[in-house]
Design a protein around this motif. Sequence first.
Motif, PDB file in Angstrom:
ATOM      1  N   ILE A 406      71.003  24.888  13.745  1.00 40.02           N
ATOM      2  CA  ILE A 406      71.481  24.528  12.317  1.00 40.02           C
ATOM      3  C   ILE A 406      72.951  24.925  12.227  1.00 40.02           C
ATOM      4  O   ILE A 406      73.390  26.004  12.063  1.00 40.02           O
ATOM      5  N   ASP A 409      76.654  24.269   7.405  1.00 43.24           N
ATOM      6  CA  ASP A 409      76.356  23.606   6.171  1.00 43.24           C
ATOM      7  C   ASP A 409      74.991  23.217   5.889  1.00 43.24           C
ATOM      8  O   ASP A 409      74.847  22.508   4.926  1.00 43.24           O
ATOM      9  N   GLY A 410      74.179  23.819   6.814  1.00 45.45           N
ATOM     10  CA  GLY A 410      72.616  23.314   6.822  1.00 45.45           C
ATOM     11  C   GLY A 410      72.233  22.090   7.357  1.00 45.45           C
ATOM     12  O   GLY A 410      71.058  21.765   7.466  1.00 45.45           O
ATOM     13  N   LYS A 411      73.261  21.265   8.145  1.00 48.04           N
ATOM     14  CA  LYS A 411      72.804  20.138   8.811  1.00 48.04           C
ATOM     15  C   LYS A 411      72.194  20.554  10.206  1.00 48.04           C
ATOM     16  O   LYS A 411      72.780  21.423  10.971  1.00 48.04           O
ATOM     17  N   SER A 431      65.478  16.795   8.746  1.00 44.46           N
ATOM     18  CA  SER A 431      66.561  17.430   8.107  1.00 44.46           C
ATOM     19  C   SER A 431      65.706  18.468   7.122  1.00 44.46           C
ATOM     20  O   SER A 431      64.599  18.465   6.774  1.00 44.46           O
ATOM     21  N   GLY A 432      66.601  19.411   6.381  1.00 38.81           N
ATOM     22  CA  GLY A 432      66.064  20.227   5.275  1.00 38.81           C
ATOM     23  C   GLY A 432      64.790  21.146   6.260  1.00 38.81           C
ATOM     24  O   GLY A 432      64.996  21.794   7.028  1.00 38.81           O
ATOM     25  N   ASP A 433      63.960  21.657   5.315  1.00 39.74           N
ATOM     26  CA  ASP A 433      63.020  22.478   5.733  1.00 39.74           C
ATOM     27  C   ASP A 433      62.030  21.958   6.688  1.00 39.74           C
ATOM     28  O   ASP A 433      60.964  21.726   6.077  1.00 39.74           O
ATOM     29  N   GLN A 442      64.297  29.945   3.680  1.00 42.40           N
ATOM     30  CA  GLN A 442      65.583  29.142   3.755  1.00 42.40           C
ATOM     31  C   GLN A 442      66.827  29.872   3.371  1.00 42.40           C
ATOM     32  O   GLN A 442      67.983  29.933   3.732  1.00 42.40           O
ATOM     33  N   THR A 443      66.477  30.604   2.234  1.00 40.85           N
ATOM     34  CA  THR A 443      67.543  31.403   1.628  1.00 40.85           C
ATOM     35  C   THR A 443      67.674  32.611   2.664  1.00 40.85           C
ATOM     36  O   THR A 443      69.036  32.908   2.518  1.00 40.85           O
ATOM     37  N   ALA A 446      69.859  31.193   5.324  1.00 43.95           N
ATOM     38  CA  ALA A 446      71.330  30.780   4.981  1.00 43.95           C
ATOM     39  C   ALA A 446      72.174  31.902   5.080  1.00 43.95           C
ATOM     40  O   ALA A 446      73.496  31.718   5.133  1.00 43.95           O
ATOM     41  N   ASN A 447      71.739  33.069   4.918  1.00 45.68           N
ATOM     42  CA  ASN A 447      72.713  34.333   4.592  1.00 45.68           C
ATOM     43  C   ASN A 447      72.722  34.832   6.050  1.00 45.68           C
ATOM     44  O   ASN A 447      72.052  35.443   6.752  1.00 45.68           O
ATOM     45  N   THR A 481      73.333  28.756  13.262  1.00 50.72           N
ATOM     46  CA  THR A 481      72.188  29.645  13.370  1.00 50.72           C
ATOM     47  C   THR A 481      71.229  28.700  14.441  1.00 50.72           C
ATOM     48  O   THR A 481      70.838  27.885  14.343  1.00 50.72           O
TER      49      THR A 481
END
Length: 771
Positions: A406, A409-411, A431-433, A442-443, A446-447, A481
């Motif tokens: 991942i 930018d989350g892509k 894509s996404g979750d 997800q939060t 992302a950190n 990630t």
Amino acid sequence: MTGDKAAKTAITGGATSLLTLRRILLVTGLLVSGAVTWMLLWTGDTYRNFAIETLNNSVSGTVNFFVGSRIATDYADKITPIANEWSRLGSLVKSYQENDQTRMKAELNILSNAREVVQGDVNLLDAVSYDQEFNQLAISDANLGASVTDNPDVKAFLTGREKAEARKPASFMWATPDGRPVFSLILPVGGFRAVGFLEVITDPLPQLEGIGKVLGGNFQILDSSGTVLFESLEAPAEAQAGAAPAGDATAENADAAAPAENPEAPETEAKPADTGGTHRTAVDVVISDGRGGVWAEASFDRDVSDFYAQTDSLRLLSIEILVGVLLAGWIVGWILLRTTVLRNLRAFARAMTSISNGDTNVTLPDVGKDEIGEMKKALIALRESVRQAMILQNMVENTPTMTAMILPDGKLSYLNASAQDYLGGTTETISGDFLHLGAEFQTKLANPNNLPFTEIIQTERGYLDVLAAPVRDKDNVLLGTMLAWNDVSEREESKIAVTEMMAEVARVAQSVTEQSEGLLSLANELTSQSENTVQQSGSALEVSRDAASNTQNVATAVEELSSSIAEINRQATEASNVTGRAREEAEESQRNIGSLEKASAEIGSIIDLINDIAHRTKLLSLNATIEAERAGELGKGFAVVANEVKSLADQTANATGQIGDLTAAIQQEVQKAAQSISTVGEVIHQVNDIQLTITHSVDEQRRATGEISENVQRIAAGAGSMDEMITFVNDGAQGTGRNAHDLNTASHNLSEVAHNLSEKMREFSERMKLT
């Protein structure tokens, strides 16, 4: 993976660098050629403009010299004698003497009809009379509207002259307010005894006739409004065909003309013009009045086509020579570059193409220790990096662990084969979750500060063991990630099942412990009663005589005993059928838990022991029941105890069955329990054999009952055989005592086994928690 794609892109880009280098060399050669050609053109234009400007600057000095020679000297010498005669005319002198300004004006008007004026030798514009202080007395009808004495400096000069100087003529070149250049001659009136002064204003421009031919161009003098006051052309035909109109030249150059600080070298401005293939240059000239002022403004243009042709020819020749030199140098450089650098670069390009196609065993050309050698070292390092990247890619791609990449930018940029199979799609469609782990996960993901971490998360599809780890470059910059996960639903569900099973087994073990303690108590009572039976059998002989009187009762009891034995025989048969079914079930269970035999070995041994004890207890209870029935009324108390022991044995057998059922539930995780259950089949076979033995014993008891019936009949005939029966009962009571002692020992063993089972279950539960 992302790193492998980047390496492959870099290799593919490197494979095209040869073509790019060729293009760069070609473009560079063209740019250099163009730049040098442009510099030659610019230099030629600059030189030509400089030469034309220098030529035009020389025009200003030439014009001023020519005008000074023709006007200030030649024209002044020509007009001074004529004007001197006019100043000595008697009528004019008399009008001065009489200070008759009217007559004085008339005399001035007469001068316009003088022979020299009429013949054109002098172009008289105006005449002005002054007194000795240069105060204006009269002016002709021509009235030019201005005079040289309007200039304060000129007037101060005239009034400040000595008498001797005042008797001499004074000439001045000046311009009227509208920019017309004129020539004034100041003469004393009356000769040696001057009574005043006369100013003769004339037009000297005709004296400049032929200046255009002398300068080799077209010469014009303009007033302030741009009107041509004088024109001298190089040639009339040329003036009509190629010369620019005076008005246009004036309009184009009006803003450029300016007075010069140095009257001998006023400023000029060259303006080349191209009129239909003929090159002409124009310059504005400021003519000095000899006192630092401007006398006239003129324009001059000439044909410079020959000069342009010469400079163009020279510039073309320079360009041809330059192009030839550059072309030769470029060809030589290209040959050298092709035979040295480009050959190695082509080999490097082929090697990079092979590397990009996955061939990491490609051979590189031998080069020196220059920059090409450095490129080879870099390419070798790149080849090794690609090899390692491909190995890692194959490992990640083929690993059963599902892996995704991942970006920050989350892509989603990468999914290995197992992840694509699990998700049923690719990075273009997912894509996404995509694992449906929830917004909180997800939060956390992302950190970057939370990385790395592992979690076991329950999703709609089951339990996932998730690992999230950062992927960074050599500068510790986060590239993305890595998310890896495994489906551990069976393991987690097995853990839950084993946990529940352990609790149930512990409960059963506790129940077995409690029942074994109760069985021990009953065994003690049975032992005590057996001892009492032995003691009482001794006294049974004494009452044997009374047995004859109770023969009918005994016969009745024998019949009842026969019925009981028949019932026991029926129940034994049913028990044999049940045991057969149990054996079939045990064989089926043994086939189902074959993979867990090792795990269930210990529990199976325990169950075997419990079953053995239970069957032995049951056998003892049956024997005790039989003996009690044989004892008649005296054995009823013993029969009660035997029934209780039988009940306890049945409960023990039931508990053993429950343990077997619970052991089957953990057949995939508890190997020791599986081994124990695998022995249940053997135990059931033993039980079946024991049951057959029991059935055989019941048949024997039935036959014994028949014998008892016969004995009762014989008792009816005589009671002599009672002693033998009592002795037999005594022996049976002693056997029951021994069996009771064995039951006591078995109860102790059962209690210890139950305790050991509880300990094993506790240890197994701890091991399960650790895993």
